[in-house]
Write a protein that holds these residues in place. Structure first.
Motif, PDB file in Angstrom:
ATOM      1  N   LEU A   1      62.439 -97.749  -1.081  1.00  0.00           N
ATOM      2  CA  LEU A   1      61.267 -98.510  -0.652  1.00  0.00           C
ATOM      3  C   LEU A   1      60.555 -99.132  -1.839  1.00  0.00           C
ATOM      4  CD1 LEU A   1      59.452 -99.510   1.555  1.00  0.00           C
ATOM      5  CD2 LEU A   1      58.261 -97.299   1.559  1.00  0.00           C
TER       6      LEU A   1
ATOM      7  N   LEU B   1      60.189-102.381   5.405  1.00  0.00           N
ATOM      8  CA  LEU B   1      60.605-101.289   6.290  1.00  0.00           C
ATOM      9  C   LEU B   1      61.859-101.655   7.086  1.00  0.00           C
ATOM     10  CD1 LEU B   1      57.225 -99.847   7.619  1.00  0.00           C
ATOM     11  CD2 LEU B   1      58.706 -98.954   5.821  1.00  0.00           C
TER      12      LEU B   1
ATOM     13  N   TYR C   1      53.545 -97.903   5.587  1.00  0.00           N
ATOM     14  CA  TYR C   1      53.540 -98.678   4.350  1.00  0.00           C
ATOM     15  C   TYR C   1      52.428 -99.707   4.455  1.00  0.00           C
ATOM     16  CZ  TYR C   1      55.119-101.822   0.601  1.00  0.00           C
ATOM     17  OH  TYR C   1      55.181-102.614  -0.517  1.00  0.00           O
TER      18      TYR C   1
END
Length: 405
Positions: free
Chosen positions: A247, A261, A281
């Motif tokens: 990520l 994502l 996020y």
């Protein structure tokens, strides 16, 4: 004859008790192995005793503890399965006796240097799985009998348990080191905000699949992540570490949390098949006035603002990562007013067995108040009582600084 037999049986019983003494169980693993080897040298009347444990990845035996051959351990001598006495014992999983040691039958030069003449080796087993090899040696020629083999096998069984405990300790230590390396020891300093976090494992190993992360991007945006990988313990922590790193890489390429994502979802489906993860996020704008948030199956954060009730943010929740059902993901822009406190968390903070999650969410909402992030984390942890959680808990609080004065 009967008296001699009784005397022999009594002596054999004494020897067995000497290596199964309950006092041994109170020793540290390293001390236990040393004490076992010292006792077996005395009981069998041998000059050397060594334990070599199996390295599964290398398929080699590694010298781990020794009496009379102490230099073997620091040198980390290794023997391939099938080679020498120890290698034969390991490969065949049965005792091997060498009444006369020859260079062709042993591969460790230390044994030759010591002048070892006879040897006996037995396997160390956990069920049917090989743990290692225990062998003894003498400087004079000797014939090892059935009683010798039986006693040494008893010691090997005891040493196997100790070695398994040692490996378990090493695994737990490695797991804790992994977890600590993945969770920030100190959150980064970022202008305009203050932050605080907590992590409490719900597994006895002290590690799990929950995590939090904060990083500054080259654009000036601030990345905020809270995630939860399915499962517990080291396996979940390993997957968590991979997702965290991936990520971060996607965050450098994507200015939209939903896009990052989406890529992370593809990654987990391909490389971590069968695993699920929920992730929050968020990006905080360089001027700290806005948030852009995307939720992959994760509980929405709470926002506390001065003079207003604390609210669960009204955000769309997309599918968790790893479901195998690709759907468009969404990012929502939200105002982040001065003095506001953002609280992100994993479900271990609010879920309790036999209780609706809404009760835990309400408990959290009542505990969150505008103010410094560190004080908010301390208040939340105390109010929700997570001293002995049954699930991992990750908590991250971020406050936008109030106006000066």
């Amino acid at each position: 004859m009967i008296e001699a037999d009784d005397s022999g049986a009594d002596e054999r019983l004494r020897r067995i008790e000497a290596v199964t003494d309950s006092a041994l169980s109170r020793l540290d693993v390293e001390d236990l192995l040393d004490e076992l080897l010292a006792r077996v040298c005395a009981l069998l009347g041998v000059d050397t005793a060594s334990i070599l444990l199996l390295d599964q990845h290398a398929q080699q035996l590694v010298a781990t503890a020794a009496k009379g051959l102490e230099e073997e351990v620091p040198q980390g001598f290794r023997i391939a399965l099938g080679r020498g006495l120890a290698g034969r014992v390991a490969q065949e999983k049965r005792p091997v006796v060498l009444d006369r040691v020859t260079p062709a039958e042993v591969v460790n030069p230390i044994l030759h240097d010591k002048g070892i003449r006879s040897m006996l080796g037995v396997p160390m087993l956990a069920g049917s799985e090989l743990v290692g090899v225990l062998h003894v040696g003498t400087l004079a020629r000797r014939r090892f009998g059935a009683d010798d083999i039986q006693l040494l096998q008893l010691v090997a069984d005891r040493a196997s348990l100790a070695s398994q405990a040692r490996l378990g300790t090493i695994d737990r230590t490695a797991a804790l080191a992994l977890q600590r390396s993945l969770l920030p020891t100190r959150l980064p300093e970022a202008p305009g905000v203050d932050m605080a976090a907590r992590y409490v494992p719900g597994h006895h190993t002290g590690v799990g699949g929950d995590w939090y992360d904060v990083f500054t991007l080259p654009s000036g945006w601030l990345g905020i992540v809270v995630g939860d990988v399915s499962g517990h313990g080291l396996p979940a922590a390993v997957v968590m570490g991979r997702l965290r790193s991936a990520l971060r890489a996607y965050a450098l390429e994507c200015d939209d949390p939903a896009d990052a994502l989406t890529r992370l979802d593809r990654k987990i489906q391909h490389f971590e098949a069968g695993k699920l993860a929920t992730v929050l996020y968020a990006l905080v704008s360089p001027d700290r006035t806005r948030l852009r948030v995307s939720l992959a199956g994760h509980l929405p954060p709470m926002l506390a603002r001065t003079g207003q009730p604390t609210d669960t943010m009204s955000l769309p929740v997309d599918l968790p990562l790893g479901t195998g059902r690709p759907r468009p993901r969404r990012s929502i822009a939200v105002d982040f007013p001065p003095g506001a406190l953002l609280v992100c968390y994993t479900d271990g903070l609010v879920e309790r067995r036999g209780e609706l999650i809404d009760i835990g969410l309400e408990r959290l909402r009542a505990a969150v108040r505008p103010g410094p992030a560190e004080a908010a984390c301390a208040t939340v942890m105390a109010a929700l009582g997570v001293e002995q959680p049954v699930d991992d808990v990750a908590l991250l609080a971020l406050r936008r600084h109030p106006p000066a004065g």
